[in-house]
Design an enzyme around this catalytic site. Structure first.
Site, PDB file in Angstrom:
ATOM      1  N   HIS A   1      -6.231  24.656  20.030  1.00 55.12           N
ATOM      2  CA  HIS A   1      -6.895  24.873  18.752  1.00 55.12           C
ATOM      3  C   HIS A   1      -8.136  25.742  18.970  1.00 55.12           C
ATOM      4  CE1 HIS A   1      -7.416  23.853  14.525  1.00 55.12           C
ATOM      5  NE2 HIS A   1      -8.723  23.839  14.759  1.00 55.12           N
TER       6      HIS A   1
ATOM      7  N   SER B   1      -8.208  27.089  10.924  1.00 53.10           N
ATOM      8  CA  SER B   1      -8.554  25.677  11.001  1.00 53.10           C
ATOM      9  C   SER B   1      -8.934  25.140   9.615  1.00 53.10           C
ATOM     10  CB  SER B   1      -9.676  25.474  12.026  1.00 53.10           C
ATOM     11  OG  SER B   1      -9.853  24.114  12.330  1.00 53.10           O
TER      12      SER B   1
ATOM     13  N   ASP C   1      -2.193  21.787  20.432  1.00 50.81           N
ATOM     14  CA  ASP C   1      -3.152  21.601  19.341  1.00 50.81           C
ATOM     15  C   ASP C   1      -2.808  20.312  18.607  1.00 50.81           C
ATOM     16  OD1 ASP C   1      -4.749  21.757  17.071  1.00 50.81           O
ATOM     17  OD2 ASP C   1      -3.971  23.678  16.387  1.00 50.81           O
TER      18      ASP C   1
END
Length: 312
Positions: free
Chosen positions: A280, A156, A250
């Site tokens: 995610h 991320s 995501d």
């Protein structure tokens, strides 16, 4: 394209439980996320875990070093940046993932507690990760690391920092990196992609939170076009081979895919690992079979790159 069955059973609760970080200060969001951390009752065993600190001109930050259960004398290394929107998470939140990555990839994992926004704005976190990469190379002998087989990675927001650290290493004369691991990376401050429109609400990490992360880390909109903020606009030639992980459900899927394509276009070798049923953050949910499969896949590909002839 359907959600993974295990995620489908959890998604309503996951989404409802995601804190409204966009209504909080950075400190409030950090405290909320920290309060929800449940330490593993029986954490995965590794060879050794040591802690150190890295000095930078404005201060210092911590690193945690994981040696796998069976480590070579001069092992490869992965310098790893945790996710958390540039604002929260820490060494403890990603302890389980780093243990797993160390053992599965047979690499020393150097987990980096880079300084967090909004107290430390862009480009502090990226500079910290680059400093950690340089520190690892300088201390390779004492760490039991082969300086020719160092990778940089992250998930991320940490994936963003990994891409930028790779750019810095190329442009600043080293250290030479053998690979980069990018797990559903934050790449560009574009919130109008098809994946944002499709999955920006109801799939755990919402677009409102992702916008807020950028506001905390890179509040000046003009700065977001800098390659060290949005690496999609960078010259990508000469970067190390990449493993790019994409989750199908995501909001960041499209920017991660665009970055993988841009790397290929620049002549960079890319291994793309796609998990259509994932959301995610799924790789840090060890109860999911999909997360375990992804961890195994990622570790195998990272180990392959770090033992390839080009890395030796």
């Amino acid at each position: 394209m359907n959600l993974d069955p295990q995620i489908a059973e959890l998604i309503t609760a996951l989404d409802a439980g995601f804190p409204p970080v966009h209504t909080m200060t950075g400190a409030q969001a950090r405290a909320t996320i920290r309060s929800r951390l449940v330490p593993a009752v029986d954490p995965e065993s590794v060879g050794t875990i040591t802690e150190a600190s890295v000095s930078v001109p404005e201060g210092r930050f911590a690193v945690r070093i994981y040696h796998p259960l069976t480590a070579a004398t001069a092992a490869p290394a992965v310098v790893y940046a945790h996710g958390g929107g540039f604002v929260f998470c820490d060494l403890d939140s990603h302890d389980g993932l780093c243990r797993d990555l160390a053992n599965r990839s047979q690499a020393v994992v150097v987990s980096v507690a880079y300084r967090l926004a909004p107290e430390h704005r862009w480009p502090t976190a990226a500079e910290d990760l680059y400093a950690a990469v340089s520190w690892t190379a300088r201390h390779a002998e004492s760490l039991g690391v082969d300086p020719g087989r160092i990778a940089v990675g992250g998930d991320s927001a940490g994936g963003n920092l990994a891409t930028v650290a790779a750019l810095m290493a190329r442009d600043r004369g080293g250290p030479s990196l053998a690979a980069q691991l990018l797990i559903y990376p934050v790449i560009a401050a574009d919130f109008d992609t098809p994946s944002h429109r499709a999955f920006g609400q109801g799939y755990y990490n919402p677009t409102t939170a992702l916008q807020w992360y950028w506001d905390q880390y890179v509040p000046r909109v003009a700065d977001r076009r800098h390659p060290h903020a949005s690496p999609l606009v960078a010259d990508l030639e000469g970067l190390p081979p990449a493993v790019v992980v994409l989750a199908g459900h995501d909001p960041l899927h499209d920017e991660g895919l665009a970055y993988a394509d841009a790397l290929r276009g620049a002549g960079v070798d890319v291994t793309q690992l796609s998990y259509p049923g994932g959301v995610h953050g799924f790789v840090t949910m060890p109860m999911l079979d999909l997360a375990q499969r992804a961890r195994a896949d990622v570790s195998r590909e990272v180990a392959r790159l770090l033992t390839s002839p080009a890395a030796l």
